[in-house]
Design a protein around this motif. Structure first.
Motif, short mmCIF file in Angstrom:
data_model
loop_
_atom_site.label_atom_id
_atom_site.label_comp_id
_atom_site.label_asym_id
_atom_site.label_seq_id
_atom_site.Cartn_x
_atom_site.Cartn_y
_atom_site.Cartn_z
N LEU A 221 30.12 24.64 28.54
CA LEU A 221 29.35 25.59 29.82
C LEU A 221 29.57 26.17 29.72
N TYR A 223 29.23 30.17 31.84
CA TYR A 223 28.59 30.80 33.65
C TYR A 223 28.36 31.81 33.34
N MET A 242 25.16 25.09 27.12
CA MET A 242 24.76 24.50 27.89
C MET A 242 25.06 25.90 29.39
N VAL A 276 20.66 24.71 33.26
CA VAL A 276 21.47 23.90 33.79
C VAL A 276 21.07 24.55 35.35
#
Length: 477
Positions: A221, A223, A242, A276
């Protein structure tokens, strides 16, 4: 095992850090506080496109070459020399156990010729290929889809080699191709064909480099707290990660320029998995719950440092100065409300970014971000941000002008977050703030970079007036 790593002659400071990050990603075991072993060819400058790197397997070398942005190819070196007689002796002395499996009668092959510093005619290339009669090729030639690719690479001695230091002696390499780069990636994702763009959209090549530095891959993930139009997250999603982003400007993350021209449409354009979530969020006042931590595998961003866009945080000028009290937006006006914002200095922005990463990154997670450097006449050493949770593993500088450059910092989280760590980080931040240049705290980077040069100090005939940058023949030499 040593491999010949051939780089594109571009972004020289970014080449080795990218390879080392990808080597770790693909399973190369690198001891703590150490890096890959590199060595230069004889009589070569450090900026040469030819480097030797030690890797544990061909599979790792192949995977690095396939994904890397700056690696042109990885090769098993069969021989090298300053002339073709030395090259012949070197190839003949290379162990037959390594050569013969690739020279069998049931295989196909191709020999390609590449040079750096000089272009060869077709006849010159043909003559060089036909000189390898001493190599016992038994298979058939296949120029379109061979089983094995062999490369002859020659660097010509010259006073001027595309801006490199003078080469004292030419060096000739011959080897088997282990892996090669996919250069279709950059033309596909170039910004000029992007659906939704903003003034601070990250160049596709640099965005992919940042994603490689962060080791973005499937199951992770990633960010971006300053997502903008999503250029960095697009590159991370291309590598299977993701993604999740946030920005203080709700018009960017929610509206864009319409239903078919927004951050989401950039992902849809390339057939990538959607983020997401995209949040309207102020990094200065993060909304994360106190018990929420260590959820991101990597944080990649380009903080607003005031050159193309300045940083903003919640609260108008009057609220930040204490002239008026904070207000509550009525329920019937919240849908179309655009919150007021005030100036957000880079020192404060970087402090909040490090605090966010210390809390929200998993152990061994990576923080990759750009930091501006303003060059002055004093030649003072630049002090980079520090945090007790992080170890700085790579520093790559991109010089943008004679006054200004930006540095890509790659940090790895090595200590868990705690209240004691937070206090130590606060003290580090104060030291960083006090020791840094005045322009950084005041946010005057833009005016410092773009202020006009005093014309009375310019001598048109002087060499100082000329562009000091070395001239290169092309972008992807």
């Amino acid at each position: 095992m040593w491999f010949l790593c051939v780089f594109y002659h571009r972004l020289l400071d970014f080449r080795k850090p990218e390879v080392e990050a990808l080597a770790e990603l693909f399973g190369e075991e690198i001891a703590e506080n150490e890096s890959l072993q590199w060595r230069l060819p004889e009589n070569h400058h450090n900026d040469t496109p030819f480097h030797f790197v030690q890797l544990s397997s061909e599979e790792i070398a192949r995977n690095i070459a396939k994904r890397s942005i700056l690696v042109k190819g990885m090769y098993e070196l069969w021989g090298e020399g300053t002339c073709y007689e030395e090259l012949k002796d070197s190839i003949q002395s290379y162990p037959d156990s390594r050569k013969l499996p690739f020279l069998t009668s049931d295989s196909t092959f191709r020999i390609s010729v590449e040079t750096f510093g000089k272009a060869l005619t077709f006849d010159e290339q043909k003559d060089r290929i036909q000189s390898f009669t001493y190599i016992p090729f038994e298979g058939r030639v296949n120029l379109k889809n061979p089983d094995h690719n062999f490369f002859l690479m020659e660097m010509i001695e010259s006073e001027e080699n595309n801006g490199l230091q003078p080469i004292l002696q030419r060096r000739i390499f011959f080897g088997r191709e282990v892996g090669f780069a996919d250069r279709k990636l950059l033309p596909t994702f170039q910004l000029k064909s992007r659906t939704y763009l903003g003034p601070t959209a990250m160049d596709a090549e640099m965005a992919f480099l940042m994603a490689n530095q962060a080791k973005a891959t499937s199951g992770k993930l990633v960010y971006d707290p300053f997502v903008g139009t999503g250029s960095i997250l697009v590159s991370a999603a291309r590598f299977g990660a993701m993604t999740m982003g946030a920005d203080i400007d709700i018009r960017v993350v929610r509206d864009g320029r319409g239903p078919d021209c927004n951050v989401w449409s950039n992902f849809k354009q390339y057939g990538l998995p959607m983020p997401v979530a995209l949040l309207r969020m102020d990094n200065n006042v993060p909304p994360w719950r106190s018990g929420l931590k260590e959820i991101f595998d990597a944080i990649i961003c380009d903080p607003p440092y005031g050159v193309r866009a300045g940083g903003r945080k919640s609260g108008g000028r009057k609220i930040l100065r204490g002239t008026v009290d904070p207000y509550t937006v009525p329920d019937d006006k919240r849908t179309d409300h655009i919150p007021s914002t005030g100036a957000y200095s880079l020192v404060e922005c970087v402090h909040d970014l490090l605090h966010l990463a210390a809390r929200m990154l998993v152990m061994k997670g990576r923080l990759v971000f750009f930091f501006p450097v303003l060059r002055d006449e004093t030649g003072s050493e630049v002090k980079f941000p520090e945090h007790p949770c992080f170890k700085l593993v790579a520093v790559s500088e991109q010089i943008l002008s004679s006054r200004y450059s930006r540095v890509l910092l790659t940090m790895v989280k090595v200590e868990p977050y705690s209240e004691e760590v937070e206090e130590a980080a606060r003290l580090m931040h104060l030291e960083f703030r006090e020791n840094h240049l005045k322009w950084l705290e005041d946010g005057n980077i833009h005016s410092s970079i773009f202020k006009p040069i005093d014309s009375s100090q310019i001598d048109i005939e002087s060499k100082a007036f000329k562009d000091p940058k070395p001239k290169y023949r092309g972008k992807y030499v």
